[in-house]
Structures are given as C-alpha cells and as structure tokens.
Design a protein around this motif. Structure first.
Motif, PDB file in Angstrom:
ATOM      1  N   LEU A 168      84.630  -5.470  54.933  1.00 15.71           N
ATOM      2  CA  LEU A 168      84.444  -4.059  54.657  1.00 15.71           C
ATOM      3  C   LEU A 168      82.952  -3.755  54.590  1.00 15.71           C
ATOM      4  CD1 LEU A 168      87.179  -3.606  51.900  1.00 15.71           C
ATOM      5  CD2 LEU A 168      87.398  -3.360  54.390  1.00 15.71           C
ATOM      6  N   LEU A 169      82.598  -2.603  55.073  1.00 20.80           N
ATOM      7  CA  LEU A 169      81.221  -2.118  54.997  1.00 20.80           C
ATOM      8  C   LEU A 169      81.216  -0.971  54.012  1.00 20.80           C
ATOM      9  CD1 LEU A 169      80.568  -2.000  58.840  1.00 20.80           C
ATOM     10  CD2 LEU A 169      79.980  -3.839  57.253  1.00 20.80           C
ATOM     11  N   HIS A 170      80.253  -0.960  53.118  1.00 23.12           N
ATOM     12  CA  HIS A 170      80.247   0.040  52.045  1.00 23.12           C
ATOM     13  C   HIS A 170      78.863   0.635  51.864  1.00 23.12           C
ATOM     14  CE1 HIS A 170      79.739   1.245  47.764  1.00 23.12           C
ATOM     15  NE2 HIS A 170      80.871   1.861  48.026  1.00 23.12           N
ATOM     16  N   ARG A 171      78.864   1.906  51.588  1.00 18.46           N
ATOM     17  CA  ARG A 171      77.718   2.607  51.009  1.00 18.46           C
ATOM     18  C   ARG A 171      78.342   3.603  50.042  1.00 18.46           C
ATOM     19  NH1 ARG A 171      77.041   4.647  56.599  1.00 18.46           N
ATOM     20  NH2 ARG A 171      78.036   6.674  56.698  1.00 18.46           N
ATOM     21  N   LYS A 172      77.585   4.066  49.101  1.00 11.37           N
ATOM     22  CA  LYS A 172      78.148   4.916  48.038  1.00 11.37           C
ATOM     23  C   LYS A 172      79.062   6.000  48.625  1.00 11.37           C
ATOM     24  CE  LYS A 172      76.795   7.615  43.999  1.00 11.37           C
ATOM     25  NZ  LYS A 172      77.950   7.261  43.259  1.00 11.37           N
ATOM     26  N   GLY A 173      80.328   5.958  48.212  1.00 11.64           N
ATOM     27  CA  GLY A 173      81.296   6.970  48.613  1.00 11.64           C
ATOM     28  C   GLY A 173      81.906   6.812  49.989  1.00 11.64           C
ATOM     29  N   HIS A 174      81.595   5.739  50.710  1.00 12.26           N
ATOM     30  CA  HIS A 174      82.149   5.566  52.063  1.00 12.26           C
ATOM     31  C   HIS A 174      82.423   4.093  52.334  1.00 12.26           C
ATOM     32  CE1 HIS A 174      83.169   6.725  56.094  1.00 12.26           C
ATOM     33  NE2 HIS A 174      82.212   5.986  56.643  1.00 12.26           N
ATOM     34  N   ILE A 175      83.490   3.842  53.085  1.00 15.26           N
ATOM     35  CA  ILE A 175      83.855   2.472  53.437  1.00 15.26           C
ATOM     36  C   ILE A 175      84.349   2.440  54.875  1.00 15.26           C
ATOM     37  CG2 ILE A 175      86.276   2.526  52.642  1.00 15.26           C
ATOM     38  CD1 ILE A 175      85.144  -0.273  51.171  1.00 15.26           C
ATOM     39  N   ALA A 176      84.102   1.317  55.544  1.00 11.04           N
ATOM     40  CA  ALA A 176      84.496   1.128  56.932  1.00 11.04           C
ATOM     41  C   ALA A 176      84.881  -0.329  57.135  1.00 11.04           C
ATOM     42  CB  ALA A 176      83.336   1.519  57.861  1.00 11.04           C
ATOM     43  N   ILE A 177      85.299  -0.664  58.345  1.00  8.83           N
ATOM     44  CA  ILE A 177      85.753  -2.011  58.679  1.00  8.83           C
ATOM     45  C   ILE A 177      84.880  -2.554  59.806  1.00  8.83           C
ATOM     46  CG2 ILE A 177      87.684  -3.375  59.554  1.00  8.83           C
ATOM     47  CD1 ILE A 177      89.394  -0.801  58.581  1.00  8.83           C
ATOM     48  N   ASN A 202      71.157  -1.417  58.170  1.00  5.66           N
ATOM     49  CA  ASN A 202      70.422  -0.775  57.077  1.00  5.66           C
ATOM     50  C   ASN A 202      71.091   0.506  56.567  1.00  5.66           C
ATOM     51  OD1 ASN A 202      69.746   1.025  59.091  1.00  5.66           O
ATOM     52  ND2 ASN A 202      67.529   0.670  58.971  1.00  5.66           N
ATOM     53  N   GLU A 203      72.205   0.910  57.156  1.00  4.91           N
ATOM     54  CA  GLU A 203      72.963   2.067  56.657  1.00  4.91           C
ATOM     55  C   GLU A 203      74.026   1.658  55.633  1.00  4.91           C
ATOM     56  OE1 GLU A 203      74.573   4.053  60.073  1.00  4.91           O
ATOM     57  OE2 GLU A 203      72.598   4.721  60.757  1.00  4.91           O
ATOM     58  N   TRP A 204      74.183   0.342  55.413  1.00  4.77           N
ATOM     59  CA  TRP A 204      75.261  -0.171  54.575  1.00  4.77           C
ATOM     60  C   TRP A 204      74.699  -1.088  53.492  1.00  4.77           C
ATOM     61  CZ3 TRP A 204      79.812   2.081  55.531  1.00  4.77           C
ATOM     62  CH2 TRP A 204      79.975   2.697  56.778  1.00  4.77           C
ATOM     63  N   ASP A 205      75.507  -1.307  52.445  1.00  2.70           N
ATOM     64  CA  ASP A 205      75.133  -2.284  51.420  1.00  2.70           C
ATOM     65  C   ASP A 205      74.889  -3.637  52.086  1.00  2.70           C
ATOM     66  OD1 ASP A 205      75.626  -0.255  49.612  1.00  2.70           O
ATOM     67  OD2 ASP A 205      77.470  -1.147  48.812  1.00  2.70           O
ATOM     68  N   LYS A 206      74.121  -4.463  51.413  1.00  2.00           N
ATOM     69  CA  LYS A 206      73.738  -5.765  51.982  1.00  2.00           C
ATOM     70  C   LYS A 206      74.749  -6.877  51.713  1.00  2.00           C
ATOM     71  CE  LYS A 206      70.060  -3.952  53.574  1.00  2.00           C
ATOM     72  NZ  LYS A 206      70.422  -3.037  54.639  1.00  2.00           N
ATOM     73  N   SER A 207      75.829  -6.578  51.025  1.00  4.80           N
ATOM     74  CA  SER A 207      76.915  -7.545  50.858  1.00  4.80           C
ATOM     75  C   SER A 207      78.169  -6.951  51.481  1.00  4.80           C
ATOM     76  CB  SER A 207      77.131  -7.899  49.393  1.00  4.80           C
ATOM     77  OG  SER A 207      77.539  -6.771  48.663  1.00  4.80           O
ATOM     78  N   TYR A 208      79.047  -7.823  51.959  1.00  2.31           N
ATOM     79  CA  TYR A 208      80.187  -7.376  52.756  1.00  2.31           C
ATOM     80  C   TYR A 208      81.493  -7.866  52.155  1.00  2.31           C
ATOM     81  CZ  TYR A 208      76.197  -6.636  55.728  1.00  2.31           C
ATOM     82  OH  TYR A 208      74.956  -6.240  56.192  1.00  2.31           O
ATOM     83  N   PRO A 209      82.192  -6.999  51.421  1.00  2.00           N
ATOM     84  CA  PRO A 209      83.470  -7.398  50.806  1.00  2.00           C
ATOM     85  C   PRO A 209      84.448  -7.880  51.881  1.00  2.00           C
ATOM     86  CG  PRO A 209      82.756  -5.250  50.009  1.00  2.00           C
ATOM     87  CD  PRO A 209      81.862  -5.603  51.146  1.00  2.00           C
ATOM     88  N   ASP A 210      85.101  -8.989  51.603  1.00  2.00           N
ATOM     89  CA  ASP A 210      86.027  -9.595  52.559  1.00  2.00           C
ATOM     90  C   ASP A 210      87.400  -9.730  51.920  1.00  2.00           C
ATOM     91  OD1 ASP A 210      87.454 -11.119  54.372  1.00  2.00           O
ATOM     92  OD2 ASP A 210      85.801 -12.512  54.750  1.00  2.00           O
ATOM     93  N   PRO A 211      88.338  -8.853  52.268  1.00  2.00           N
ATOM     94  CA  PRO A 211      89.670  -8.912  51.665  1.00  2.00           C
ATOM     95  C   PRO A 211      90.452 -10.188  51.990  1.00  2.00           C
ATOM     96  CG  PRO A 211      89.381  -6.877  52.927  1.00  2.00           C
ATOM     97  CD  PRO A 211      88.197  -7.739  53.193  1.00  2.00           C
ATOM     98  N   PHE A 212      89.954 -10.982  52.922  1.00  2.00           N
ATOM     99  CA  PHE A 212      90.663 -12.172  53.357  1.00  2.00           C
ATOM    100  C   PHE A 212      90.037 -13.475  52.882  1.00  2.00           C
ATOM    101  CE2 PHE A 212      91.075  -8.647  56.256  1.00  2.00           C
ATOM    102  CZ  PHE A 212      92.440  -8.403  56.124  1.00  2.00           C
ATOM    103  N   MET A 213      88.945 -13.370  52.153  1.00  2.00           N
ATOM    104  CA  MET A 213      88.263 -14.554  51.625  1.00  2.00           C
ATOM    105  C   MET A 213      88.878 -14.904  50.268  1.00  2.00           C
ATOM    106  SD  MET A 213      84.179 -15.261  51.313  1.00  2.00           S
ATOM    107  CE  MET A 213      83.819 -14.083  50.023  1.00  2.00           C
ATOM    108  N   GLU A 214      89.295 -16.133  50.109  1.00  2.00           N
ATOM    109  CA  GLU A 214      89.896 -16.562  48.826  1.00  2.00           C
ATOM    110  C   GLU A 214      88.845 -17.127  47.924  1.00  2.00           C
ATOM    111  OE1 GLU A 214      92.962 -15.837  47.948  1.00  2.00           O
ATOM    112  OE2 GLU A 214      93.246 -14.908  49.890  1.00  2.00           O
TER     113      GLU A 214
END
Length: 160
Positions: free
Chosen positions: A114-123, A148-160
């Motif tokens: 997931l890609l995130h910036r305040k108030g927005h999320i993408a894949i 540089n438009e997104w947070d520098k960490s990338y949430p991964d729903p599939f990482m255990e």
C-alpha cells in the motif's frame, strides 16, 4: 497458481478495466443501481456530486456503466479488495490513515504494498505504477508511482 498477493493485484486491475468511479464513502456499490439522489447523499458537496454525475454521464455515453462498473473511494477500494481475496473479513472498513498503520511496512515497495500519504491510499502494482481511486473526475485509474509523493514506508498486507 496465483498467490493471494497476485489475486489482489489482478482484481485491482479488473476494477480499472471496468471503468469504476470515485464516490466518497463507496466500497463497491454498483453504479447502475445508484440514483442521483443516492450520490448526492454520499458526497461531501453538491459540486462533488456534480463531478461524479458528470463522469457517470460520460461513461454512460461510452457504454461503460454496466454491472461491473462500481464505486469506490480510496480506502473503500483497498478494503473491498482485501475482503474479496479473503485477507480481511466481510464488512471490513477502515480509513486510509488507519489502513497505513494496520500492516507491517517495508522500506521498499513491492507489488501489493500500500502507498500512503495523509488521507489517501493506493496500491503499488510494480514497474513504477499504482492503482488508486484518484478522485471524482478520474475514477479508479493506473497512475505513475512518484516516490516523493508518498510516505517512505510501504504497508504490506501480505507480509507476516
């Protein structure tokens, strides 16, 4: 055999090809079942509802509004996909910011993150591209990934 991550990305691609639209708070409602009154009640302003209705009218003229054309906002898209592939339970619903905090993060984006910036999320789908519910005038689209438009960490729903 496709992994759950692959199914997530594949289903996101189908949503793009089905010309899905953006409506505030939507999480997969069929567009052809929504009335203008429904849309006005979901949207945050008359101007926003008008932008959505304009896109629907344009898509109608092109023959895009069928049973596959659905409505999403950014977090609604991600929640819908995670539910459809069985990663999250039915009824799962979170804001973009809450989704960004729900999963372990990676320092580099891999497809399915997931890609995130305040108030927005993408894949992130790979090859420096992403899928997002971009907004009322665009709908659900493939966009270039600009780090540089997104947070520098990338949430991964599939990482255990």
């Amino acid at each position: 055999m496709l992994t759950t991550r692959d199914k997530f990305i594949e289903l996101a691609g189908k949503i793009v090809s089905n010309h899905c639209i953006y409506i505030w708070g939507a999480q997969g409602q069929r567009v052809n079942k929504l009335t203008p009154s429904d849309i006005r009640s979901m949207e945050t302003s008359i101007d926003n509802a008008t932008a959505v209705l304009d896109l629907i009218n344009a898509y109608n003229r092109l023959g895009y509004v069928d049973n596959k054309c659905k409505a999403f906002d950014c977090s609604g898209l991600v929640c819908y996909l995670l539910t459809k592939i069985g990663r999250e339970p039915a009824g799962f619903d979170m804001t973009a910011d809450a989704l960004a905090n729900r999963y372990k993060s990676r320092s580099q984006a891999v497809p399915g993150c997931l890609l995130h910036r305040k108030g927005h999320i993408a894949i992130y789908i790979g090859d420096n591209h992403l899928i997002e519910a971009k907004g009322r005038k665009w709908g659900v689209v493939v966009s270039p990934f600009v780090a540089n438009e997104w947070d520098k960490s990338y949430p991964d729903p599939f990482m255990e």
